[in-house]
Design a protein around this motif. Structure first.
Motif, PDB file in Angstrom:
ATOM      1  N   ARG A 110      13.900  49.497  26.863  1.00 26.07           N
ATOM      2  CA  ARG A 110      13.364  48.123  26.587  1.00 26.07           C
ATOM      3  C   ARG A 110      14.001  46.968  27.479  1.00 26.07           C
ATOM      4  N   ARG A 111      15.201  47.247  27.762  1.00 30.41           N
ATOM      5  CA  ARG A 111      16.034  46.502  28.660  1.00 30.41           C
ATOM      6  C   ARG A 111      15.508  46.704  30.225  1.00 30.41           C
ATOM      7  N   LEU A 112      15.129  47.793  30.489  1.00 29.91           N
ATOM      8  CA  LEU A 112      14.807  47.812  31.898  1.00 29.91           C
ATOM      9  C   LEU A 112      13.392  47.507  32.170  1.00 29.91           C
ATOM     10  N   GLU A 113      12.476  47.723  31.065  1.00 24.99           N
ATOM     11  CA  GLU A 113      11.104  47.738  31.439  1.00 24.99           C
ATOM     12  C   GLU A 113      10.481  46.598  32.048  1.00 24.99           C
ATOM     13  N   PRO A 114      10.905  45.326  31.737  1.00 27.37           N
ATOM     14  CA  PRO A 114      10.470  44.228  32.570  1.00 27.37           C
ATOM     15  C   PRO A 114      10.544  44.267  33.956  1.00 27.37           C
ATOM     16  N   ALA A 138      12.731  54.064  42.849  1.00 29.04           N
ATOM     17  CA  ALA A 138      12.999  52.856  43.795  1.00 29.04           C
ATOM     18  C   ALA A 138      13.644  51.634  42.921  1.00 29.04           C
ATOM     19  N   ALA A 139      12.640  51.232  42.164  1.00 33.18           N
ATOM     20  CA  ALA A 139      12.541  50.145  41.386  1.00 33.18           C
ATOM     21  C   ALA A 139      13.873  50.295  40.351  1.00 33.18           C
ATOM     22  N   THR A 140      14.059  51.469  39.660  1.00 32.14           N
ATOM     23  CA  THR A 140      14.924  51.622  38.879  1.00 32.14           C
ATOM     24  C   THR A 140      16.342  51.609  39.400  1.00 32.14           C
ATOM     25  N   GLN A 143      17.177  49.883  41.884  1.00 34.02           N
ATOM     26  CA  GLN A 143      17.504  48.490  42.527  1.00 34.02           C
ATOM     27  C   GLN A 143      17.950  47.662  41.121  1.00 34.02           C
ATOM     28  N   VAL A 144      17.307  47.845  39.931  1.00 30.19           N
ATOM     29  CA  VAL A 144      17.570  47.176  38.786  1.00 30.19           C
ATOM     30  C   VAL A 144      19.043  47.526  38.296  1.00 30.19           C
ATOM     31  N   LEU A 145      19.146  48.977  38.246  1.00 25.99           N
ATOM     32  CA  LEU A 145      20.321  49.267  37.764  1.00 25.99           C
ATOM     33  C   LEU A 145      21.493  48.841  38.615  1.00 25.99           C
ATOM     34  N   ALA A 146      21.265  49.021  40.120  1.00 23.65           N
ATOM     35  CA  ALA A 146      22.475  48.286  40.975  1.00 23.65           C
ATOM     36  C   ALA A 146      22.912  46.784  40.741  1.00 23.65           C
ATOM     37  N   THR A 147      21.659  46.101  40.447  1.00 25.39           N
ATOM     38  CA  THR A 147      21.944  44.545  40.065  1.00 25.39           C
ATOM     39  C   THR A 147      22.273  44.376  38.833  1.00 25.39           C
ATOM     40  N   GLN A 148      21.784  44.774  37.669  1.00 23.50           N
ATOM     41  CA  GLN A 148      21.960  44.644  36.044  1.00 23.50           C
ATOM     42  C   GLN A 148      23.000  45.247  35.596  1.00 23.50           C
ATOM     43  N   LEU A 149      22.963  46.854  35.798  1.00 21.78           N
ATOM     44  CA  LEU A 149      23.901  47.703  35.206  1.00 21.78           C
ATOM     45  C   LEU A 149      24.450  48.496  36.086  1.00 21.78           C
ATOM     46  N   PRO A 150      25.235  48.133  36.952  1.00 17.94           N
ATOM     47  CA  PRO A 150      25.835  49.131  38.080  1.00 17.94           C
ATOM     48  C   PRO A 150      26.644  50.423  37.433  1.00 17.94           C
ATOM     49  N   GLU A 151      27.187  50.344  36.305  1.00 18.44           N
ATOM     50  CA  GLU A 151      27.930  51.352  35.747  1.00 18.44           C
ATOM     51  C   GLU A 151      26.953  52.576  35.442  1.00 18.44           C
ATOM     52  N   LEU A 152      25.663  52.294  35.315  1.00 19.15           N
ATOM     53  CA  LEU A 152      24.818  53.230  34.687  1.00 19.15           C
ATOM     54  C   LEU A 152      24.092  53.947  35.965  1.00 19.15           C
ATOM     55  N   LEU A 153      24.463  53.455  37.250  1.00 20.81           N
ATOM     56  CA  LEU A 153      23.820  53.907  38.478  1.00 20.81           C
ATOM     57  C   LEU A 153      24.004  55.243  38.800  1.00 20.81           C
ATOM     58  N   PRO A 154      25.299  55.900  38.503  1.00 24.61           N
ATOM     59  CA  PRO A 154      25.353  57.387  38.665  1.00 24.61           C
ATOM     60  C   PRO A 154      24.387  58.380  37.653  1.00 24.61           C
ATOM     61  N   ALA A 162      21.193  57.658  37.424  1.00 25.30           N
ATOM     62  CA  ALA A 162      19.752  57.091  37.632  1.00 25.30           C
ATOM     63  C   ALA A 162      18.743  58.159  37.542  1.00 25.30           C
ATOM     64  N   VAL A 163      19.142  59.405  38.096  1.00 27.37           N
ATOM     65  CA  VAL A 163      17.970  60.596  37.871  1.00 27.37           C
ATOM     66  C   VAL A 163      17.548  60.621  36.474  1.00 27.37           C
ATOM     67  N   GLU A 164      18.659  60.605  35.471  1.00 26.62           N
ATOM     68  CA  GLU A 164      18.175  60.885  34.081  1.00 26.62           C
ATOM     69  C   GLU A 164      17.536  59.715  33.547  1.00 26.62           C
ATOM     70  N   ILE A 165      17.987  58.634  34.046  1.00 30.07           N
ATOM     71  CA  ILE A 165      17.137  57.340  33.374  1.00 30.07           C
ATOM     72  C   ILE A 165      15.875  57.305  33.919  1.00 30.07           C
TER      73      ILE A 165
END
Length: 80
Positions: free
Chosen positions: A30-34, A48-50, A52-63, A65-68
């Motif tokens: 829900r947080r990433l959907e918009p 690519a979009a995911t 990018q948003v992880l890098a800017t909004q939730l960088p701690e979750l970037l590692p 990314a594949v699971e997300i």
């Protein structure tokens, strides 16, 4: 409501989400959907979009990314 501390042996993504005060996979989606909904046309564009948003909004979750991206792909029904 989940306890504030991950249980011993919790998966790394769950631990990282709790550190960011995100209590569930659904809350994460829900947080990433918009940010990623416009890119939910293919796995490549969603990835690519995911990232990018992880890098800017939730960088701690970037590692994680594949699971997300997998969660989001299933949520949006992308099967390519």
């Amino acid at each position: 409501m989940l306890p504030p501390v991950p249980p011993p042996g919790a998966p790394p993504l769950e631990q990282a989400m709790r550190a960011e005060n995100i209590d569930s996979n659904y809350e994460l989606i829900r947080r990433l959907e918009p940010y990623v909904r416009p890119a939910a046309t293919s796995t490549g564009s969603l990835s690519a979009a995911t990232r990018q948003v992880l890098a800017t909004q939730l960088p701690e979750l970037l590692p994680h990314a594949v699971e997300i991206i997998d969660y989001l792909g299933r949520y949006f029904g992308i099967d390519d």
